[in-house]
Write an enzyme that holds these catalytic residues in place. Structure first.
Site, short mmCIF file in Angstrom:
data_model
loop_
_atom_site.label_atom_id
_atom_site.label_comp_id
_atom_site.label_asym_id
_atom_site.label_seq_id
_atom_site.Cartn_x
_atom_site.Cartn_y
_atom_site.Cartn_z
N ALA A 20 0.88 -0.97 0.29
CA ALA A 20 0.16 0.32 0.09
C ALA A 20 0.79 1.62 -0.07
O ALA A 20 0.26 2.13 -0.64
CB ALA A 20 -0.93 -0.42 1.56
N LYS A 171 -7.32 -15.90 2.23
CA LYS A 171 -6.70 -15.12 0.94
C LYS A 171 -8.14 -15.44 0.59
O LYS A 171 -8.80 -14.63 -0.03
CB LYS A 171 -5.90 -14.88 0.95
CG LYS A 171 -4.24 -14.61 1.24
CD LYS A 171 -5.14 -12.68 1.70
CE LYS A 171 -4.73 -12.13 1.11
NZ LYS A 171 -5.04 -10.03 0.52
N PRO A 195 -0.65 -11.39 -6.45
CA PRO A 195 0.16 -10.87 -6.66
C PRO A 195 1.06 -12.75 -6.08
O PRO A 195 0.10 -13.16 -5.36
CB PRO A 195 0.64 -10.11 -6.00
CG PRO A 195 0.05 -9.54 -5.30
CD PRO A 195 -1.09 -10.10 -4.92
#
Length: 354
Positions: A20, A171, A195
């Site tokens: 981020a 995830k 990713p």
């Protein structure tokens, strides 16, 4: 097609994080205004890099207090934003006793919290969600069930659980929940970035990302002289940040996007580092027998089940969609791993030798 007004502010959740922070930096450098959501904007340490970016780009970075587990806490930061980059999610692979509390609940409820906020805030047009290739596969042995041992965006992780591979499980359930929420409305669309292992220089010394831990294992002697034959998708953090921004502002972007520059083994990474930095550091230079790795796995903080299902299996990721639809051009693995190690030397994380 979704067109985002470049003058509208962009919300970045988990703004102080490894990926981020680069997203925030690149957005500011491109002239955008950023709303950065962090747990505590008044925190004394860990936000120095964001404060520095704010000074470099006056009046274009505003920090908001928000928590993954506090319902509605992202709404204020989201007001006026057409684009939301949801990166906030715990990335730890060891050191916890309750995987549901440490990983799964924050990832799942946090994603639900942010996306339900988007349902309430009428300005939102697109969400870019940081997922992972571990939402696509759980263990490397899964590659035996896909053509050419190569995973694409069509695949989903169906083998991880809260007890085995809890981070990949977190995830996976978070991304599935995001798509489920997205499907129940039509005002905003969603694009995910998936990713591989993210390495490369960090903007903050205080990052506790598991990526940092893996890099420390690779260069700190834990894999010297021999590394397990463990293959993975790998990508530069700077390219992952770029992919998020391209996904946000490419009107035709849709669906999932694997971001990976290659599929190296730990030994190949060690050889790239030795090529650049010589033999004075404890980089691996040979491959460890799987039986030996299996035997000592508990001493290294790994389960023997993990070794059995991951070491020695060919595993590749197809990133052609991100190249084709987002125009991604990836840094080489050598550049990524060497830039990362050089920063570790510069920061004193690894002592210089010779």
């Amino acid at each position: 097609m979704t067109t985002i007004n470049p003058k509208a502010p962009v919300l970045v959740t988990g703004a102080s994080g490894y990926i981020a922070s680069w997203i925030v930096k690149y957005l500011l450098e491109a002239g955008h205004t950023v709303h950065g959501a962090v747990r505590d904007p008044a925190k004394k340490s860990g936000l120095e890099h964001l404060h520095a970016l704010s000074k470099q780009h006056p009046d274009r970075l505003k920090l908001f207090k928000a928590d993954l587990l506090v319902q509605g806490s992202y709404d204020a930061a989201m007001e006026g934003c057409e684009l939301v980059m949801h990166t906030a999610s715990p990335f730890v692979i060891s050191g916890f006793s309750d995987s549901m509390e440490a990983l799964v609940r924050p990832a799942l409820e946090g994603t639900r919290n942010v996306l339900e906020g988007a349902n309430r805030v009428s300005s939102v047009k697109r969400i870019v969600l940081t997922s992972s290739v571990v939402a696509i596969h759980g263990d490397n042995i899964d590659s035996l069930n896909v053509p050419n041992n190569t995973f694409t965006e069509e695949h989903w992780n169906s083998t991880s659980t809260a007890d085995h591979q809890p981070y990949p499980y977190s995830k996976t359930v978070a991304e599935r929940e995001a798509w489920a929420i997205n499907s129940k409305q039509s005002r905003w669309d969603m694009v995910t970035i998936n990713p591989g292992l993210v390495l490369g220089p960090t903007l903050t010394k205080s990052s506790d990302s598991a990526s940092m831990g893996i890099m420390k294992q690779l260069v700190g002697g834990m894999m010297f002289p021999a590394a397990p034959h463990l293959q993975m998708g790998l990508v530069d953090v700077r390219d992952v940040a770029t992919a998020h921004i391209k996904a946000g502002y490419t009107s035709t972007a849709k669906g999932r996007h694997i971001t990976s520059a290659g599929n190296p083994t730990m030994l190949q990474l060690g050889k790239l580092l030795r090529k650049r930095f010589g033999n004075k550091y404890l980089f691996p230079f040979m491959q460890a027998p799987k039986a030996m790795i299996w035997l000592i796995a508990p001493l290294a903080g790994m389960t023997r089940k993990y070794i059995s299902l991951n070491v020695g299996y060919p595993t590749r990721f197809d990133a052609s969609k991100s190249q084709r639809e987002l125009g991604m051009k990836y840094r080489t693995t050598e550049e990524t791993v060497c830039d990362h190690f050089q920063q570790m030397l510069n920061d004193g994380v690894i002592k210089r030798r010779g």
